[in-house]
Write an enzyme that holds these catalytic residues in place. Structure first.
Site, PDB file in Angstrom:
ATOM      1  N   ALA A   1      31.026  52.139 -93.453  1.00  0.00           N
ATOM      2  CA  ALA A   1      30.444  51.610 -92.228  1.00  0.00           C
ATOM      3  C   ALA A   1      31.616  51.274 -91.310  1.00  0.00           C
ATOM      4  O   ALA A   1      32.744  51.072 -91.779  1.00  0.00           O
ATOM      5  CB  ALA A   1      29.616  50.374 -92.537  1.00  0.00           C
TER       6      ALA A   1
ATOM      7  N   GLY B   1      29.983  52.572 -97.162  1.00  0.00           N
ATOM      8  CA  GLY B   1      28.791  53.270 -96.667  1.00  0.00           C
ATOM      9  C   GLY B   1      28.793  54.763 -96.959  1.00  0.00           C
ATOM     10  O   GLY B   1      27.732  55.393 -97.019  1.00  0.00           O
TER      11      GLY B   1
ATOM     12  N   GLU C   1      34.249  46.987-100.420  1.00  0.00           N
ATOM     13  CA  GLU C   1      33.839  45.944 -99.464  1.00  0.00           C
ATOM     14  C   GLU C   1      34.386  44.552 -99.763  1.00  0.00           C
ATOM     15  O   GLU C   1      34.715  43.808 -98.850  1.00  0.00           O
ATOM     16  CB  GLU C   1      32.301  45.874 -99.392  1.00  0.00           C
ATOM     17  CG  GLU C   1      31.657  47.015 -98.629  1.00  0.00           C
ATOM     18  CD  GLU C   1      31.304  48.208 -99.495  1.00  0.00           C
ATOM     19  OE1 GLU C   1      31.832  48.325-100.626  1.00  0.00           O
ATOM     20  OE2 GLU C   1      30.494  49.032 -99.049  1.00  0.00           O
TER      21      GLU C   1
ATOM     22  N   GLU D   1      27.655  55.095-100.436  1.00  0.00           N
ATOM     23  CA  GLU D   1      26.225  54.732-100.403  1.00  0.00           C
ATOM     24  C   GLU D   1      25.378  55.878 -99.848  1.00  0.00           C
ATOM     25  O   GLU D   1      24.266  56.124-100.322  1.00  0.00           O
ATOM     26  CB  GLU D   1      26.051  53.448 -99.569  1.00  0.00           C
ATOM     27  CG  GLU D   1      26.644  52.233-100.284  1.00  0.00           C
ATOM     28  CD  GLU D   1      26.807  51.007 -99.389  1.00  0.00           C
ATOM     29  OE1 GLU D   1      27.258  51.157 -98.233  1.00  0.00           O
ATOM     30  OE2 GLU D   1      26.480  49.895 -99.832  1.00  0.00           O
TER      31      GLU D   1
HETATM   32  N1  CAA Z   1      35.562  52.006 -89.949  1.00  0.00           N
HETATM   33  C1  CAA Z   1      36.157  52.219 -88.769  1.00  0.00           C
HETATM   34  N2  CAA Z   1      37.233  53.019 -88.627  1.00  0.00           N
HETATM   35  C2  CAA Z   1      37.730  53.613 -89.719  1.00  0.00           C
HETATM   36  C3  CAA Z   1      37.151  53.440 -90.992  1.00  0.00           C
HETATM   37  C4  CAA Z   1      36.004  52.595 -91.087  1.00  0.00           C
HETATM   38  N3  CAA Z   1      35.364  52.385 -92.246  1.00  0.00           N
HETATM   39  N4  CAA Z   1      37.868  54.131 -91.894  1.00  0.00           N
HETATM   40  C5  CAA Z   1      38.841  54.734 -91.207  1.00  0.00           C
HETATM   41  N5  CAA Z   1      38.769  54.436 -89.887  1.00  0.00           N
HETATM   42  C6  CAA Z   1      39.637  54.872 -88.808  1.00  0.00           C
HETATM   43  C7  CAA Z   1      40.970  54.145 -88.837  1.00  0.00           C
HETATM   44  O1  CAA Z   1      40.863  52.883 -88.189  1.00  0.00           O
HETATM   45  C8  CAA Z   1      41.869  55.106 -88.084  1.00  0.00           C
HETATM   46  O2  CAA Z   1      41.629  54.966 -86.702  1.00  0.00           O
HETATM   47  P1  CAA Z   1      42.879  54.979 -85.671  1.00  0.00           P
HETATM   48  O3  CAA Z   1      43.510  56.343 -85.841  1.00  0.00           O
HETATM   49  O4  CAA Z   1      42.230  54.794 -84.345  1.00  0.00           O
HETATM   50  O5  CAA Z   1      43.786  53.881 -86.106  1.00  0.00           O
HETATM   51  C9  CAA Z   1      41.317  56.474 -88.502  1.00  0.00           C
HETATM   52  O6  CAA Z   1      39.986  56.233 -88.995  1.00  0.00           O
HETATM   53  C10 CAA Z   1      42.121  57.111 -89.618  1.00  0.00           C
HETATM   54  O7  CAA Z   1      42.196  56.189 -90.688  1.00  0.00           O
HETATM   55  P2  CAA Z   1      43.591  55.731 -91.370  1.00  0.00           P
HETATM   56  O8  CAA Z   1      44.699  55.803 -90.368  1.00  0.00           O
HETATM   57  O9  CAA Z   1      43.350  54.415 -92.025  1.00  0.00           O
HETATM   58  O10 CAA Z   1      43.766  56.888 -92.428  1.00  0.00           O
HETATM   59  P3  CAA Z   1      44.545  56.794 -93.829  1.00  0.00           P
HETATM   60  O11 CAA Z   1      44.698  58.188 -94.313  1.00  0.00           O
HETATM   61  O12 CAA Z   1      45.772  55.984 -93.703  1.00  0.00           O
HETATM   62  O13 CAA Z   1      43.526  56.007 -94.804  1.00  0.00           O
HETATM   63  C11 CAA Z   1      41.378  55.441 -95.760  1.00  0.00           C
HETATM   64  C12 CAA Z   1      42.266  56.550 -95.125  1.00  0.00           C
HETATM   65  C13 CAA Z   1      41.966  55.053 -97.110  1.00  0.00           C
HETATM   66  C14 CAA Z   1      39.997  56.012 -95.915  1.00  0.00           C
HETATM   67  C15 CAA Z   1      41.389  54.225 -94.807  1.00  0.00           C
HETATM   68  O14 CAA Z   1      41.049  54.662 -93.507  1.00  0.00           O
HETATM   69  C16 CAA Z   1      40.418  53.147 -95.197  1.00  0.00           C
HETATM   70  O15 CAA Z   1      40.688  52.388 -96.116  1.00  0.00           O
HETATM   71  N6  CAA Z   1      39.265  53.057 -94.500  1.00  0.00           N
HETATM   72  C17 CAA Z   1      38.296  52.010 -94.720  1.00  0.00           C
HETATM   73  C18 CAA Z   1      37.544  52.218 -96.006  1.00  0.00           C
HETATM   74  C19 CAA Z   1      36.585  51.089 -96.251  1.00  0.00           C
HETATM   75  O16 CAA Z   1      36.980  49.963 -96.458  1.00  0.00           O
HETATM   76  N7  CAA Z   1      35.290  51.386 -96.218  1.00  0.00           N
HETATM   77  C20 CAA Z   1      34.246  50.393 -96.423  1.00  0.00           C
HETATM   78  C21 CAA Z   1      33.802  49.854 -95.092  1.00  0.00           C
HETATM   79  S1  CAA Z   1      32.709  48.493 -95.270  1.00  0.00           S
HETATM   80  C22 CAA Z   1      31.199  49.168 -95.565  1.00  0.00           C
HETATM   81  O17 CAA Z   1      31.040  50.372 -95.687  1.00  0.00           O
HETATM   82  C23 CAA Z   1      30.072  48.171 -95.652  1.00  0.00           C
HETATM   83  C24 CAA Z   1      28.775  48.706 -96.044  1.00  0.00           C
HETATM   84  O18 CAA Z   1      28.527  49.009 -97.189  1.00  0.00           O
HETATM   85  C25 CAA Z   1      27.705  48.784 -95.072  1.00  0.00           C
END
Ligand code: CAA
Length: 258
Positions: free
Chosen positions: A64, A109, A132, A112
């Site tokens: 998400a 998400g 999360e 999920e």
């Molecule tokens: N939400 C918003 N933006 C996201 C995102 C997310 N979940 N995941 C990645 N992005 C964005 C980053 O902010 C980045 O944007 P910018 O270039 O503008 O900075 C772009 O995508 C590329 O990401 P990274 O630079 O972080 O890429 P990376 O290769 O270094 O890492 C990754 C990849 C490990 C997937 C890392 O992006 C990451 O950890 N993402 C978040 C994963 C996460 O925590 N997901 C759970 C979200 S909470 C949820 O989902 C709740 C629910 O159940 C409803």
């Protein structure tokens, strides 16, 4: 639709979540467009199976949208969770089989969404996790419920409490995915499976899906009565007549109707 690509190929459809700059993260707009795409799929009797995947090489869906969630108050977060859960439940309840073709990160998400599909095929590069708790929240689009139903309560708790990210082979080992394939073969494999399913009688496939899913929530006596119900419904279809007539005439049905 700006964030969803829906392509039809004969009797299957491929739905791609496309927000590559944010690794296909699910914000409200994506969820609403996904909801609209489901309307389209539901109203199209020519689609017998659906493949869901993510745009680009890197991510299926990275979760998400954290930027959107960051400043939410509890009421807004509740509405966001309800929206995501509603859309995923609609995917899960589609009458046609759904296959997640997991091409990269399936986190939060994203994991999920994959779990709301009937079958998951992963590329060797796919990664799964519910990270999360590291963000100070719980899974919010069904993760606490579907992960335990798929891999068992104990493994689900381990994954959710640690936030560990696992690779495709570990996901296969614990039963989170059905199959792991080479990156370049993923979409073809998913489509091949969708096409194979779509050769069978679509009403029977849909009723079998409903029987498995509804029966899974019920006690065995209720569940087998539900099976008897869907079994009997098949005998009111042309497909049953065609399928059994073809068998007795030692030929194959060319194409089942819907
Ligand atoms: N939400 C918003 N933006 C996201 C995102 C997310 N979940 N995941 C990645 N992005 C964005 C980053 O902010 C980045 O944007 P910018 O270039 O503008 O900075 C772009 O995508 C590329 O990401 P990274 O630079 O972080 O890429 P990376 O290769 O270094 O890492 C990754 C990849 C490990 C997937 C890392 O992006 C990451 O950890 N993402 C978040 C994963 C996460 O925590 N997901 C759970 C979200 S909470 C949820 O989902 C709740 C629910 O159940 C409803």
């Amino acid at each position: 639709m700006e964030t969803i690509i829906l392509q039809k190929e004969e009797n299957i459809a491929v739905l791609t979540i496309s927000r590559p700059k944010a690794l296909n993260a699910l914000n409200t707009k994506v969820l609403k467009e996904l909801d609209g795409a489901i309307d389209e799929i539901e109203n199209d009797n020519e689609i017998y199976a659906l493949v869901i995947t993510g745009d680009g090489e890197k991510a299926f869906v990275a979760g998400a949208d954290i930027a959107e969630m960051k400043d939410m108050n509890p009421k807004e977060a509740r509405n966001f969770s309800i929206l995501g859960n509603k859309v995923f439940r609609r995917i899960e309840s589609l009458r046609i089989p759904t296959i997640a073709a997991v091409n990269g990160y399936a986190l939060g998400g994203g994991c999920e969404l994959a779990m709301a599909c009937d079958i998951r095929i992963a590329s060797e590069t796919a990664k799964f996790g519910q990270p999360e708790v590291g963000l100070g929240i719980t899974p919010g689009f069904g993760g606490t419920q579907r992960l335990s139903r798929i891999v068992g309560k104990s493994k689900a708790k381990e994954l959710i409490f640690t936030g560990d990210v696992i690779d495709a082979n570990e996901a296969l080992r614990i039963g989170l995915v059905n199959k792991v394939v080479k990156k370049e073969e993923l979409i073809d494999e998913a489509k091949k499976l969708a096409n194979k399913i779509s050769q069978n009688a679509p009403i029977a496939v849909g009723l079998a899906k409903a029987a498995i899913d509804r029966g899974y929530q019920a006690d065995i006596d209720t569940a087998i009565m539900y099976e008897a119900e869907v079994f009997s419904q098949c005998f009111a279809t042309e497909d049953q007549k065609d399928g059994m007539t073809a068998f007795t005439e030692k030929r194959k049905v060319e194409k089942f109707k819907n």
